[in-house]
Scaffold this active site. Structure first.
Site, short mmCIF file in Angstrom:
data_model
loop_
_atom_site.label_atom_id
_atom_site.label_comp_id
_atom_site.label_asym_id
_atom_site.label_seq_id
_atom_site.Cartn_x
_atom_site.Cartn_y
_atom_site.Cartn_z
N LYS A 186 46.66 -2.06 -6.78
CA LYS A 186 47.96 -1.91 -6.11
C LYS A 186 48.89 -1.03 -6.94
O LYS A 186 49.58 -0.14 -6.42
CB LYS A 186 48.60 -3.29 -5.89
N GLN A 202 50.92 -12.45 -5.76
CA GLN A 202 49.47 -12.49 -5.56
C GLN A 202 49.01 -13.95 -5.37
O GLN A 202 49.37 -14.83 -6.15
CB GLN A 202 48.78 -11.85 -6.76
N ASP A 232 54.07 -8.87 2.45
CA ASP A 232 52.86 -9.60 2.81
C ASP A 232 52.97 -10.20 4.21
O ASP A 232 51.98 -10.70 4.76
CB ASP A 232 52.63 -10.76 1.82
N1 GUN Z 1 45.15 -12.34 -2.31
C1 GUN Z 1 44.15 -11.73 -1.63
N2 GUN Z 1 44.66 -10.92 -0.69
C2 GUN Z 1 46.00 -11.01 -0.79
C3 GUN Z 1 47.08 -10.40 -0.09
O1 GUN Z 1 46.92 -9.59 0.84
N3 GUN Z 1 48.32 -10.78 -0.48
C4 GUN Z 1 48.52 -11.68 -1.47
N4 GUN Z 1 49.78 -12.00 -1.79
N5 GUN Z 1 47.56 -12.26 -2.13
C5 GUN Z 1 46.30 -11.93 -1.80
#
Ligand code: GUN
Length: 294
Positions: A54, A98, A121
């Protein structure tokens, strides 16, 4: 018949390119630099890989990237204080915590604390509720990516039979809402569904998001169906290493489907690209600018 392979790598790269162009434009015309803050608690190795990806891709798109790493034993109060600080920070337009969070932390309370305008998200109840109501919302990135991949094969999803296997807040449920917005007919299946193979057989569009390696078999599929595999399962190999497989038995499905996403190289690539899209959209909305062209 063998399936067309839906190349998530190529489609994601194209999308990131379009985001980068729009980021350059808002910078030039409005002096706005979209910023994404990612919060990683603890040191889950898979999460560390995602967070690094990211960070790299956010910077590559010309946006500001802020990484916050907290120890696994951080208190709920300290985590909430960081979220509150990011909510107030004018350089931050997107906040992603996350998941999963380490045991002992209250995930729901943390999500509820994120400013819905910065909730890239799409997990805050304001955004989830807006999406379910058919209103404009920040929507979860993986489901957004699944829709884009499907539309690379079908210009319109109107009237198609879609089945979503899995009902998580991050993938299954929002994907159902996005498919409804596309006027698909949607079946929601899950671990308690009866006769899953029979349900899948009726579907033109199959979305597998259950986290069970190779659960969906080739002979479950309607010939010519489009298969979007959202699973990422690490399974051990004889040499002690691991290999990635999806929730669909790929070789079998490839022989029956009309189009299919590989794992890796399918949906996984799209999630981060859509996160960049959401961050750009959030930044424009917060700044009171028109919607970006992506
Ligand atoms: N963990 C795995 N995929 C994601 C996601 O798209 N967002 C978040 N916050 N955590 C994740």
């Amino acid at each position: 018949m063998t399936a067309e392979i839906i190349d998530g790598k190529v489609i994601a790269a194209e999308l990131r390119g379009r985001v980068a162009e729009e980021v350059a434009r808002v910078k030039r015309e409005h002096n706005l630099v979209p910023g994404l803050a990612v919060v990683l608690v603890g040191n889950d190795p898979a999460s560390e890989v995602y967070v690094r990806s990211k960070h790299t891709q956010t910077q590559a798109a010309g946006m500001a990237s802020f990484e916050h790493k907290l120890p696994a034993d951080v208190s709920q109060a300290d985590l909430l204080a960081l979220v509150a600080k990011l909510n107030r920070d004018p350089a931050v337009h997107g906040i992603l915590v996350q998941l999963p969070l380490p045991k002992g932390l209250n995930t729901e309370a943390v999500i509820n604390a994120i400013d819905p305008a910065k909730d890239v998200d799409g997990l805050h109840p304001n955004n989830a509720g807006r999406l379910a109501g058919g209103f404009e919302a920040l929507s979860p990135c993986t489901p957004l990516g699944c829709i884009i991949l499907t539309k690379s094969v079908h210009a319109s999803l109107e009237g198609m039979n879609a089945i979503v296997i899995g009902r998580s807040n991050l993938v299954g449920r929002p994907l159902v809402q996005l498919l409804l917005n596309e006027n698909a007919t949607v079946t929601i299946a899950h671990s308690r569904s009866r006769d899953l193979p029979g349900l899948v057989k009726k579907a033109d569009l199959v979305y597998a998001a259950v986290g069970k390696p190779e659960m969906v078999r080739g002979d479950w599929l309607k010939p010519g169906a489009t298969v979007i595999d959202i699973g990422i399962n690490r399974i051990p190999k004889e040499d002690g290493k691991t290999r990635l497989v999806g929730d669909v038995a790929y070789q079998e499905a490839h022989a029956v489907a009309g189009a299919i996403t590989p794992v890796p190289g399918g949906v996984g690539q799209m999630t981060v690209a859509c996160l960049l899209v959401n961050t750009l959209r959030a930044a424009c909305a917060i700044a009171g600018l028109p919607k970006p062209a992506v």
